[in-house]
Motif scaffolding. Structure first.
Motif, PDB file in Angstrom:
ATOM      1  N   PHE A  16      16.834  28.628  33.386  1.00  0.00           N
ATOM      2  CA  PHE A  16      16.810  28.753  31.817  1.00  0.00           C
ATOM      3  C   PHE A  16      18.164  27.951  31.251  1.00  0.00           C
ATOM      4  CE2 PHE A  16      15.068  33.191  32.551  1.00  0.00           C
ATOM      5  CZ  PHE A  16      13.750  32.816  31.708  1.00  0.00           C
ATOM      6  N   LEU A  17      19.157  27.749  32.010  1.00  0.00           N
ATOM      7  CA  LEU A  17      20.367  26.965  31.564  1.00  0.00           C
ATOM      8  C   LEU A  17      19.740  25.537  31.352  1.00  0.00           C
ATOM      9  CD1 LEU A  17      23.481  28.589  32.985  1.00  0.00           C
ATOM     10  CD2 LEU A  17      22.854  28.425  30.590  1.00  0.00           C
ATOM     11  N   ALA A  18      19.225  25.011  32.598  1.00  0.00           N
ATOM     12  CA  ALA A  18      18.977  23.529  32.648  1.00  0.00           C
ATOM     13  C   ALA A  18      17.889  23.233  31.486  1.00  0.00           C
ATOM     14  CB  ALA A  18      18.234  23.230  34.105  1.00  0.00           C
ATOM     15  N   ARG A  19      16.697  23.979  31.429  1.00  0.00           N
ATOM     16  CA  ARG A  19      15.813  23.692  30.330  1.00  0.00           C
ATOM     17  C   ARG A  19      16.424  23.800  28.977  1.00  0.00           C
ATOM     18  NH1 ARG A  19      12.259  27.116  33.645  1.00  0.00           N
ATOM     19  NH2 ARG A  19      12.475  28.883  31.893  1.00  0.00           N
ATOM     20  N   ALA A  20      17.241  24.767  28.643  1.00  0.00           N
ATOM     21  CA  ALA A  20      17.899  24.819  27.271  1.00  0.00           C
ATOM     22  C   ALA A  20      18.722  23.472  26.971  1.00  0.00           C
ATOM     23  CB  ALA A  20      18.665  26.219  27.064  1.00  0.00           C
ATOM     24  N   PHE A  77      33.272  27.358  32.404  1.00  0.00           N
ATOM     25  CA  PHE A  77      32.848  28.502  33.231  1.00  0.00           C
ATOM     26  C   PHE A  77      31.876  29.256  32.621  1.00  0.00           C
ATOM     27  CE2 PHE A  77      37.113  26.857  34.881  1.00  0.00           C
ATOM     28  CZ  PHE A  77      36.552  26.646  36.277  1.00  0.00           C
ATOM     29  N   ILE A  78      30.958  30.017  33.492  1.00  0.00           N
ATOM     30  CA  ILE A  78      30.363  31.235  33.043  1.00  0.00           C
ATOM     31  C   ILE A  78      30.557  32.549  34.239  1.00  0.00           C
ATOM     32  CG2 ILE A  78      28.778  30.450  31.371  1.00  0.00           C
ATOM     33  CD1 ILE A  78      26.775  29.886  33.659  1.00  0.00           C
ATOM     34  N   THR A  79      30.654  33.597  34.058  1.00  0.00           N
ATOM     35  CA  THR A  79      30.899  34.543  34.727  1.00  0.00           C
ATOM     36  C   THR A  79      30.495  35.937  34.391  1.00  0.00           C
ATOM     37  OG1 THR A  79      32.465  35.497  36.472  1.00  0.00           O
ATOM     38  CG2 THR A  79      33.331  34.787  34.461  1.00  0.00           C
ATOM     39  N   GLY A  80      29.826  36.612  35.155  1.00  0.00           N
ATOM     40  CA  GLY A  80      29.589  38.049  34.900  1.00  0.00           C
ATOM     41  C   GLY A  80      30.634  38.910  35.137  1.00  0.00           C
ATOM     42  N   VAL A 103      25.568  36.249  28.278  1.00  0.00           N
ATOM     43  CA  VAL A 103      25.716  35.296  27.240  1.00  0.00           C
ATOM     44  C   VAL A 103      24.473  34.666  26.738  1.00  0.00           C
ATOM     45  CG1 VAL A 103      26.126  33.156  28.541  1.00  0.00           C
ATOM     46  CG2 VAL A 103      27.022  33.306  26.122  1.00  0.00           C
ATOM     47  N   HIS A 104      24.193  34.436  25.334  1.00  0.00           N
ATOM     48  CA  HIS A 104      23.065  33.796  24.992  1.00  0.00           C
ATOM     49  C   HIS A 104      22.815  32.498  25.133  1.00  0.00           C
ATOM     50  CE1 HIS A 104      19.534  32.960  22.225  1.00  0.00           C
ATOM     51  NE2 HIS A 104      19.311  34.183  22.254  1.00  0.00           N
ATOM     52  N   LEU A 105      21.613  31.973  25.654  1.00  0.00           N
ATOM     53  CA  LEU A 105      21.551  30.501  25.851  1.00  0.00           C
ATOM     54  C   LEU A 105      22.108  29.591  24.731  1.00  0.00           C
ATOM     55  CD1 LEU A 105      18.007  30.370  27.633  1.00  0.00           C
ATOM     56  CD2 LEU A 105      20.440  30.073  28.620  1.00  0.00           C
ATOM     57  N   ARG A 106      21.580  30.093  23.457  1.00  0.00           N
ATOM     58  CA  ARG A 106      22.176  29.079  22.273  1.00  0.00           C
ATOM     59  C   ARG A 106      23.633  29.377  22.069  1.00  0.00           C
ATOM     60  NH1 ARG A 106      18.880  31.511  18.236  1.00  0.00           N
ATOM     61  NH2 ARG A 106      20.250  33.481  18.530  1.00  0.00           N
ATOM     62  N   GLU A 107      24.375  30.235  22.292  1.00  0.00           N
ATOM     63  CA  GLU A 107      25.686  30.041  22.610  1.00  0.00           C
ATOM     64  C   GLU A 107      26.407  29.361  23.513  1.00  0.00           C
ATOM     65  OE1 GLU A 107      29.596  32.988  23.453  1.00  0.00           O
ATOM     66  OE2 GLU A 107      27.726  33.995  23.313  1.00  0.00           O
TER      67      GLU A 107
END
Length: 119
Positions: A16-20, A77-80, A103-107
């Protein structure tokens, strides 16, 4: 075209991240873990976007290697894990941004755009 190295062990989130990011105009190389990301650090990158908690080499270790090879590299960084997010700033290279999941992809795309524009 700005180049992003993405390291995320969750397959669906990575895709999802790569495509966005690709739709937003970035060239993205997506890696399933820190070892894969570390293997391509010698290439030129504009941004490292990495999960912090991954099996094997974690995102902070990848970021430290990346920052040593590419001073001034933008790092996000992104983390849960909230506790990890709170302490990541102490261990991460200077100037790194930390986003907490969910976190929303748009963010994420907006934060990437802000980091790119700040250069």
């Amino acid at each position: 075209m700005p180049r992003i190295l993405l390291a995320e062990d969750d397959d669906s989130l990575r895709n999802f991240l790569a495509r966005a990011l690709e739709r937003a105009g970035y060239e993205v190389t997506a890696c399933a873990d820190g070892e894969q990301a570390a293997a391509v650090l010698d290439e030129d990158w504009d941004l490292l976007l990495t999960d912090i908690v991954m099996p094997g080499m974690d995102g902070i270790e990848v970021a430290r290697h990346a920052a040593a090879r590419h001073p001034g590299l933008r790092i996000m960084f992104i983390t849960g894990f909230a506790a990890v997010a709170l302490t990541a700033g102490e261990r991460a290279p200077a100037g790194a941004k930390v986003l907490s999941k969910p976190v929303h992809l748009r963010e994420i795309v907006q934060e990437v755009e802000r980091m790119m524009a700040a250069a």
